[in-house]
Scaffold this active site. Sequence first.
Site, mmCIF file in Angstrom:
data_model
loop_
_atom_site.group_PDB
_atom_site.id
_atom_site.type_symbol
_atom_site.label_atom_id
_atom_site.label_comp_id
_atom_site.label_asym_id
_atom_site.label_seq_id
_atom_site.Cartn_x
_atom_site.Cartn_y
_atom_site.Cartn_z
ATOM 1 C CG ASP A 44 11.638 48.078 10.796
ATOM 2 O OD1 ASP A 44 11.239 48.958 9.940
ATOM 3 O OD2 ASP A 44 11.083 47.245 11.484
ATOM 4 C CD GLU B 14 6.129 46.269 9.599
ATOM 5 O OE1 GLU B 14 5.424 46.602 10.253
ATOM 6 O OE2 GLU B 14 7.280 46.136 9.232
ATOM 7 C CG HIS C 278 6.135 42.206 10.122
ATOM 8 N ND1 HIS C 278 4.738 42.425 10.596
ATOM 9 C CD2 HIS C 278 6.972 43.111 10.615
ATOM 10 C CE1 HIS C 278 4.881 43.297 11.788
ATOM 11 N NE2 HIS C 278 6.447 43.758 11.795
ATOM 12 N NE ARG D 236 6.683 52.214 16.804
ATOM 13 C CZ ARG D 236 6.780 50.990 16.099
ATOM 14 N NH1 ARG D 236 6.700 51.073 14.733
ATOM 15 N NH2 ARG D 236 7.093 50.116 16.757
#
Length: 401
Positions: free
Chosen positions: A222, A276, A325, A55
């Site tokens: 998730d 989120e 979250h 990421r």
Amino acid sequence: MTLPKIKQVRAWFTGGATAEKGAGGGDYHDQGANHWIDDHIATPMSKYRDYEQSRQSFGINVLGTLVVEVEAENGQTGFAVSTAGEMGCFIVEKHLNRFIEGKCVSDIKLIHDQMLSATLYYSGSGGLVMNTISCVDLALWDLFGKVVGLPVYKLLGGAVRDEIQFYATGARPDLAKEMGFIGGKMPTHWGPHDGDAGIRKDAAMVADMREKCGEDFWLMLDCWMSQDVNYATKLAHACAPYNLKWIEECLPPQQYESYRELKRNAPVGMMVTSGEHHGTLQSFRTLSETGIDIMQPDVGWCGGLTTLVEIAAIAKSRGQLVVPHGSSVYSHHAVITFTNTPFSEFLMTSPDCSTMRPQFDPILLNEPVPVNGRIHKSVLDKPGFGVELNRDCNLKRPYSH
């Protein structure tokens, strides 16, 4: 009691694109090498091979931590952290300051509405601007609590339960079970570009963890906005034999009709959750109307505590849960007052999920962590949010006014 006015607001940042990798803090995505949170995790960018392995490869950690501090005329200060970095500092010091300074420390809702209204023309539906407003809002609640000598949860009306119980988000639900958590949520690693093979791999991961954790431990996925409705539906059904409790944030935030379809076609008994990355009260109202089971706002991104309370009311009116979250103390003080939050999230920030590291380490001092998967309300009985700013961090104040 005569309450003081706010004398000054200041904004710092640390980490981000110009810093060394691994600063942590309010931007908990900014971790060092070999950390589970930067492993091969499915994202909207995974369809591009150059950006699928990590990421951080597409810049998830470029913003860095924003720290907002508000000082009252009597010298008391409140502060908060979020993810907005240097750009958030500019917004605070050059725009939002005019709505904060000179107001009474209790004028939180007035300041909040003025910040929202004044930024409508460039805030869109959330993002960086809303992160910044959220951080200011949290700092104001911290200051108000310190001035009146009360924890924030008591300012909200008091606790409705004696303790908060947590599930853990991380790569090792089996370790979370050993630590006393009620469940474990894992990231998915594959997406639509991987086809049915990706579904089989993530379902196999769930099956493996089910075998390790036993039947009574919650397991969740998730998906971090990485799927389309067809893929998400197939994945949900592939994981149903392993008693998956919920499937989370499968789709990008604005795909409301797809969320409605996913909820309609999900396996019986499996919950659909999201929120989120929704950034306005209006977006949560629309999300609620899709019929999902749990809304998951981030109090540091959705407009702050002031908006989170409103989101919880929307969810309650529809019989939905609101489970923020993971936001550490900033959500702890809220959820212990919500009747529709029977549990909360703890984000594992240790590299291999084997130890209990505070979520916003090292920027917060005295940040509590769950013990045997729980935090008792007495742990929160300090003025404000009960934490202090670690000024030994490399804080920079790039703007002033």
